[in-house]
Structure formats: C-alpha cells, structure tokens
Design an enzyme around this catalytic site. Sequence first.
Site, PDB file in Angstrom:
ATOM      1  N   GLU A 224       0.838  -1.215   0.000  1.00  0.00           N
ATOM      2  CA  GLU A 224       0.000   0.000   0.000  1.00  0.00           C
ATOM      3  C   GLU A 224       0.866   1.256   0.000  1.00  0.00           C
ATOM      4  O   GLU A 224       0.543   2.243  -0.639  1.00  0.00           O
ATOM      5  CB  GLU A 224      -0.945  -0.005   1.202  1.00  0.00           C
ATOM      6  CG  GLU A 224      -1.961  -1.144   1.218  1.00  0.00           C
ATOM      7  CD  GLU A 224      -2.816  -1.210  -0.037  1.00  0.00           C
ATOM      8  OE1 GLU A 224      -3.052  -0.168  -0.672  1.00  0.00           O
ATOM      9  OE2 GLU A 224      -3.240  -2.324  -0.408  1.00  0.00           O
TER      10      GLU A 224
ATOM     11  N   HIS B 194     -12.140  -8.544  -5.746  1.00  0.00           N
ATOM     12  CA  HIS B 194     -12.003  -7.712  -6.953  1.00  0.00           C
ATOM     13  C   HIS B 194     -13.077  -8.002  -7.992  1.00  0.00           C
ATOM     14  O   HIS B 194     -13.360  -7.145  -8.830  1.00  0.00           O
ATOM     15  CB  HIS B 194     -10.617  -7.911  -7.565  1.00  0.00           C
ATOM     16  CG  HIS B 194      -9.506  -7.562  -6.613  1.00  0.00           C
ATOM     17  ND1 HIS B 194      -9.218  -8.328  -5.515  1.00  0.00           N
ATOM     18  CD2 HIS B 194      -8.642  -6.525  -6.585  1.00  0.00           C
ATOM     19  CE1 HIS B 194      -8.209  -7.792  -4.843  1.00  0.00           C
ATOM     20  NE2 HIS B 194      -7.841  -6.695  -5.464  1.00  0.00           N
TER      21      HIS B 194
HETATM   22  O1  X8Z Z   1      -5.800  -6.219  -3.610  1.00  0.00           O
HETATM   23  C1  X8Z Z   1      -4.611  -6.185  -3.369  1.00  0.00           C
HETATM   24  C2  X8Z Z   1      -4.008  -5.047  -2.553  1.00  0.00           C
HETATM   25  C3  X8Z Z   1      -4.706  -3.762  -2.827  1.00  0.00           C
HETATM   26  S1  X8Z Z   1      -4.359  -3.093  -4.382  1.00  0.00           S
HETATM   27  C4  X8Z Z   1      -4.146  -5.355  -1.086  1.00  0.00           C
HETATM   28  N1  X8Z Z   1      -3.804  -7.234  -3.762  1.00  0.00           N
HETATM   29  C5  X8Z Z   1      -4.332  -8.371  -4.510  1.00  0.00           C
HETATM   30  C6  X8Z Z   1      -5.246  -9.255  -3.669  1.00  0.00           C
HETATM   31  O2  X8Z Z   1      -5.307  -9.070  -2.445  1.00  0.00           O
HETATM   32  O3  X8Z Z   1      -5.888 -10.139  -4.232  1.00  0.00           O
HETATM   33  C7  X8Z Z   1      -2.366  -7.306  -3.587  1.00  0.00           C
HETATM   34  C8  X8Z Z   1      -1.950  -8.588  -4.220  1.00  0.00           C
HETATM   35  C9  X8Z Z   1      -3.127  -9.140  -4.959  1.00  0.00           C
HETATM   36 ZN    ZN Z   2      -2.393  -2.449  -4.711  1.00  0.00          ZN
END
Ligand code: X8Z
Ligand code: ZN
Length: 470
Positions: free
Chosen positions: A199, A328
């Site tokens: 972050e 996501h």
């Molecule tokens: O979502 C994230 C970060 C925020 S941009 C914590 N990541 C992905 C996940 O958690 O799936 C970082 C690595 C992959």
């Molecule tokens: Zn990130």
Amino acid sequence: WYDLAGTATRKDLETYLQLNKEAANLNNFTSGAEMWLNDYEDDTLEVQLENIFEEIRPFYLQLHAYVRHSLKQTYGEEISEDGPIPMHLLGNMWAQSWVNIYDQTTPYPNKQSKGLTKEMLAQNYTALKMFKLAEEFYVSLNMSALPQAFWELSYIEKPTDGREFICHGFANDFFKNSDVAIKMCTRISAESFFTVFHEMGHIYYYLLYKNQPIAYRDGANHGFHEAVGDVFALSASTSKHMHKIGLLKNYEPDEETRVNELYRTALRKVAFLPFSYSLDQYRWALFRGEVKSDEYNCKFWQMRESASGIKPPVQRYKEDFDAPAKYHVSADVEYLRYLVAHILQFQFHKSACILAGEYDPNNPNSYLSECDIYQSTKAGNAFKEMLSMGLSKPWPDALEILTGQRTMSASALMEYFKPLQDWLEKKNKETGAQVGWKSEFKCLSKSGAEKPIGAGIIIVLFVTICVGMV
Ligand code: X8Z
Ligand code: ZN
C-alpha cells in the site's frame, strides 16, 4: 464463503454484464475486456502474456508437483498423485498464495527460522511501528518522509466503533496537495507486513507524480502501480534485511537457507501467476459473451483447474456462482494489473539491485534473492525518476528509465528463482513426484439432470441387470 459472497450476487450478474457492455460501447470498445486491456496500450498484450506463461509454465509445474507430493505426506488419500490439488489444503481461501503451507512443506525444515510473524509479536510490534518501518525503508532510498496529512487521514487499524469497514487494503489519492491515505486492518503478521509495503508503494507513487497535470496523475499502467510496493518488499523481506533491522537473530546464508527462502517467496509469487491470469481471462470471456449463461460457474472452475491445477474442496454446480467471492470480482476491479506487477517487479528488482551494487549477473555466487537495495540512493533515484513521470509517457518509456528494456519479460523472474527451479527438478525426480495433472473437472447441475459419466454407466448397468432379471 463462496455461497454467501459469490452465489448471492448471481441475481445481479446479467445487469452487471449489460452495464459493462454499455459502458464499453459508449467508450468505443467492443467489450469490457478491450476496455480493461486498453490501459496497457498494446494490442499484442494478450499474445505477450501467453508467451510469458509458456516460459514460466515448466517452473510452475515443478512447484505444483513438489507441493502436491509434500501435502500428500500429510493428507494421504485426500490428494491424488496426478490430479489437481484440493484448494482448501493450500492455506488460502482462493488458493492465490500458498505461503501458509510453508511450514508444512519446507524443503529444509532444520534450517527454518522463527518466522517474521512470531518475531514481530515477540518484539511487541504495533501497526504504527510496521508503518514507520516501511516509511523508513522508502526514506532510505532518498524519498521524502510521509506528509502529515497521511497520518491524519489514514486508518491503519480496524475502527472499533462498530461502523462498517471494508478491511481489504486500499491506498487513496485525494488529488489535492499531498492528501493521501491508507485504509487497512493491519495485523501483526508477515502477510500484513507485505501489505503495508504494498500500500505504501501506491502512496509514494501518488506523491512522486503529484506535480504532473491531472490527466497524468496515474501509474504508467495499472501493473506499475501494483509493482512499486512489492518490489521494495522483495528487498525488505530478505533475511539479510531482517537481520539488519533486528527481526532475525542469526543469519548465515547457505544453499539450504536460500532454497527455503526462495521456496517461501515462490509460494507467494509464483502460485499467484496462474491465479491472476485465469481470473481475468474468465472475466474477459464473460464480457465478450463467450460463455453461455448456464455455464458461468463451470467455466470459472474449468479455467482455474487448467491454469493452476487446483480444484474446489467440494463439487460446485451450475447453480453456484463462485467468482465474485473474490473481492475484486465483486468490486469490479481489473486483476491483470497484479499479474503484470508480478512480472514487472522482478525486472525492477534486478535493475535496482545492479544499481545498488547488490547483484552481479556475471558472478555465479551472486543471488537476486539475496539483494537488499535498502539505503541505496542510486537505486532510489532511478525509481524516483521513473515513478515521477506518472502517466505522462507510454509505459515502455517509463520501464526503460529503470531497466533499459521496453517490454515486459519473465526472464528476471526466472533468473531470481533459478536455484529453486534446479532444486525442485532434482527433488521431484528423486521422490518420483508426478508433474502436471489430469483434469477431474465436471460440469454438473444440482438437479442431477447431468450426472458424471461414471454415474451414468452405473445406472445403465443397474437397469440392464434389472430388466435381465425380469
Ligand atoms: O488487492 C490487493 C491489494 C490492494 S491493491 C491489497 N492485492 C491483490 C489481492 O489481495 O488479491 C495485492 C496482491 C493481490
Ligand atoms: Zn495495490
């Protein structure tokens, strides 16, 4: 989790896909897939990624084979020798990182250290201390201390006043002066340590390009944004660095320790590659209308199995809808960025290590995995130059500044993990661990309208016998 966070959203899917198509068309894209891919400003990106995957695949297969074989020592018949790995045994809800099975599968258990989580807990680390530690790393690279606004606007722990709070880590740019903030529910753990660095990478990128005109206040591409924090964490998580900052008591680099450490990193970074790839390949297929509506869930698991060699812990059905159980997907965040970041960060790391005098590609006793760019002004300045460009130039221009290269390449990643790849190949041969997996995928309906082929044969036999008896 998958039932509640995934299937529960199925009712909204057609609307989502419809709106996604409308938005894409309004912006002159044929589908949401092209809209997302546009960020990378390269029509050949999909082909490039396929090539990169082919290059990485043999290594991934060796890692997968070793993990399956090791887990079999614990779980026996639960795991088939040549099938996909049941994902609930991999230590992560989405099987995107397998690092939680490190202790269980360590190549050299006698060389295991106490572990970062335990050490931080023993030293009474707090969320604030972790953030200060990360800030100090960035400052050591000739970057500025974080602005006061950051500390005032951020939430680095989960609020305890009962309000709803999304714990998924997020870094905010308010596009006003130096107003930036992180919200995350920091825990005193190695995983949180990495997330803090991650972050913070977003935050420093925001701050470095803040003097660009508004349209250019963004990453060179989304993958760049995700790679910044990760690349510094590659240095910060080395035993060498941990030793420097008092989080590792004894540090004697030798081959066995190196293999252990590379293995731990591979469980986090290499297991992630096919996961991230298939998550967006799946959504591209949905956005492009290539999947029939009654196959939405089948397609997901088929792609996950084929890319990663994993399977869900229990049979999932056509009526389930599992992809949105990943944050996501529900939050409509493109995921290819993390795949691109996982490739780019090794390119960045290699070049920064050479600049820092921490790596010599021509010296067989020099290892990328043991490089720590901490306190290197030279490496830090090269990053600053690249990151302060923001989106003002096409991303190959930015990449060239730090690495001298204009294309994405898996060669630095492969170089980083070479000692582990050699070790895995040898070990898998010795133990007779099988490499690759046979598909076990079945697309079934809960109503049982479509039964697995085996069940069909049993019914036919049963009926034939009964008829014969009559
Ligand atoms: O979502 C994230 C970060 C925020 S941009 C914590 N990541 C992905 C996940 O958690 O799936 C970082 C690595 C992959
Ligand atoms: Zn990130």
